[in-house]
Design a protein around this motif. Structure first.
Motif, PDB file in Angstrom:
ATOM      1  N   LYS A 145      28.240  29.292  17.606  1.00 20.51           N
ATOM      2  CA  LYS A 145      28.824  30.363  18.403  1.00 20.51           C
ATOM      3  C   LYS A 145      27.904  30.563  19.617  1.00 20.51           C
ATOM      4  O   LYS A 145      26.741  30.170  19.602  1.00 20.51           O
ATOM      5  N   GLU A 156      24.491  32.100  18.986  1.00 18.28           N
ATOM      6  CA  GLU A 156      23.605  31.184  18.272  1.00 18.28           C
ATOM      7  C   GLU A 156      23.004  30.158  19.230  1.00 18.28           C
ATOM      8  O   GLU A 156      21.797  29.880  19.176  1.00 18.28           O
ATOM      9  N   GLN A 216      12.822  39.637  16.994  1.00 19.28           N
ATOM     10  CA  GLN A 216      14.195  40.000  17.314  1.00 19.28           C
ATOM     11  C   GLN A 216      14.233  40.992  18.483  1.00 19.28           C
ATOM     12  O   GLN A 216      15.121  40.912  19.323  1.00 19.28           O
ATOM     13  N   LYS A 261      21.128  44.145  19.147  1.00 20.67           N
ATOM     14  CA  LYS A 261      20.358  43.857  17.942  1.00 20.67           C
ATOM     15  C   LYS A 261      21.231  43.253  16.832  1.00 20.67           C
ATOM     16  O   LYS A 261      20.823  42.321  16.147  1.00 20.67           O
ATOM     17  N   VAL A 262      22.438  43.761  16.665  1.00 14.29           N
ATOM     18  CA  VAL A 262      23.335  43.264  15.621  1.00 14.29           C
ATOM     19  C   VAL A 262      23.739  41.814  15.902  1.00 14.29           C
ATOM     20  O   VAL A 262      23.739  40.968  14.998  1.00 14.29           O
ATOM     21  N   THR A 263      24.052  41.509  17.159  1.00  9.99           N
ATOM     22  CA  THR A 263      24.438  40.144  17.534  1.00  9.99           C
ATOM     23  C   THR A 263      23.289  39.177  17.296  1.00  9.99           C
ATOM     24  O   THR A 263      23.487  38.080  16.753  1.00  9.99           O
ATOM     25  N   SER A 295      20.805  39.598  15.188  1.00 12.76           N
ATOM     26  CA  SER A 295      20.590  39.513  13.750  1.00 12.76           C
ATOM     27  C   SER A 295      21.594  38.567  13.095  1.00 12.76           C
ATOM     28  O   SER A 295      21.216  37.715  12.276  1.00 12.76           O
ATOM     29  N   ARG A 296      22.862  38.675  13.457  1.00  9.10           N
ATOM     30  CA  ARG A 296      23.889  37.795  12.885  1.00  9.10           C
ATOM     31  C   ARG A 296      23.663  36.337  13.284  1.00  9.10           C
ATOM     32  O   ARG A 296      23.798  35.431  12.458  1.00  9.10           O
ATOM     33  N   ALA A 297      23.322  36.127  14.556  1.00  7.28           N
ATOM     34  CA  ALA A 297      23.060  34.765  15.015  1.00  7.28           C
ATOM     35  C   ALA A 297      21.849  34.188  14.283  1.00  7.28           C
ATOM     36  O   ALA A 297      21.876  33.028  13.849  1.00  7.28           O
ATOM     37  N   GLN A 344      20.697  35.018  11.317  1.00 12.13           N
ATOM     38  CA  GLN A 344      21.060  34.747   9.922  1.00 12.13           C
ATOM     39  C   GLN A 344      21.826  33.429   9.805  1.00 12.13           C
ATOM     40  O   GLN A 344      21.566  32.622   8.909  1.00 12.13           O
ATOM     41  N   ALA A 345      22.789  33.216  10.700  1.00 10.82           N
ATOM     42  CA  ALA A 345      23.580  31.985  10.666  1.00 10.82           C
ATOM     43  C   ALA A 345      22.700  30.764  10.914  1.00 10.82           C
ATOM     44  O   ALA A 345      22.841  29.733  10.236  1.00 10.82           O
ATOM     45  N   LYS A 381      20.408  30.126   7.892  1.00  7.88           N
ATOM     46  CA  LYS A 381      21.184  29.538   6.793  1.00  7.88           C
ATOM     47  C   LYS A 381      21.349  28.032   6.990  1.00  7.88           C
ATOM     48  O   LYS A 381      21.314  27.267   6.021  1.00  7.88           O
TER      49      LYS A 381
END
Length: 146
Positions: A33, A36, A51, A62-64, A66-68, A70-71, A74
């Motif tokens: 994405k 990312e 972060q 911050k949320v974007t 954090s999600r990037a 995490q992905a 992973k």
């Protein structure tokens, strides 16, 4: 005032068109994405970052981030390391696999930029980039003065 002449609207529409073009390719070819890819680019350029630093540098919330993160973690494209001075924070670090993905994606990213700017002269491209930075700086300044 008309919508088509309203600068914030024009910037949003242009940004959306560019993001759609690029995100379709990055997602289908590399499973990435836009946030990312941006995170990979920042870590590649700046090295390990928190972060909080990535929020400032990447123009994402911050949320974007954090999600990037995490992905990417992973997929083992980044790793987390403890922050030496702040136990509540950590550094995000691009892994060797992340470096390899960057090496694969970067030429395609450069080609997309080249295609988008093909109808501009080199001087126009330089001016355009300079003006975009000035618009960004002005918006940040106005935001900080509120």
């Amino acid at each position: 005032m008309t919508l088509d002449e309203y600068t914030p609207y024009r910037l949003a529409v242009a940004s959306s068109a560019v993001s759609t073009l690029i995100s379709t390719a990055y997602d289908s070819l590399y499973g990435l994405k836009i946030p990312e890819w941006r995170l990979i680019m920042i870590l590649r350029e700046d090295g390990p970052s928190t972060q909080q630093a990535l929020v400032k540098r990447g123009g994402m919330d911050k949320v974007t981030i954090s999600r990037a993160a995490q992905a990417l973690a992973k997929r083992r494209l980044i790793t987390r390391a403890p922050h030496e001075h702040d136990g509540r924070s950590h550094h995000l670090i691009l892994t060797a696999e992340g470096e390899r993905l960057f090496a694969d994606v970067a030429p395609a990213a450069a080609e997309y930029e080249k295609v988008m700017l093909a109808d501009f002269t080199p001087d126009e491209v330089a001016t355009f980039k300079k003006l975009l930075r000035r618009v960004e700086e002005a918006a940040l300044k106005a935001q900080n003065n509120r």
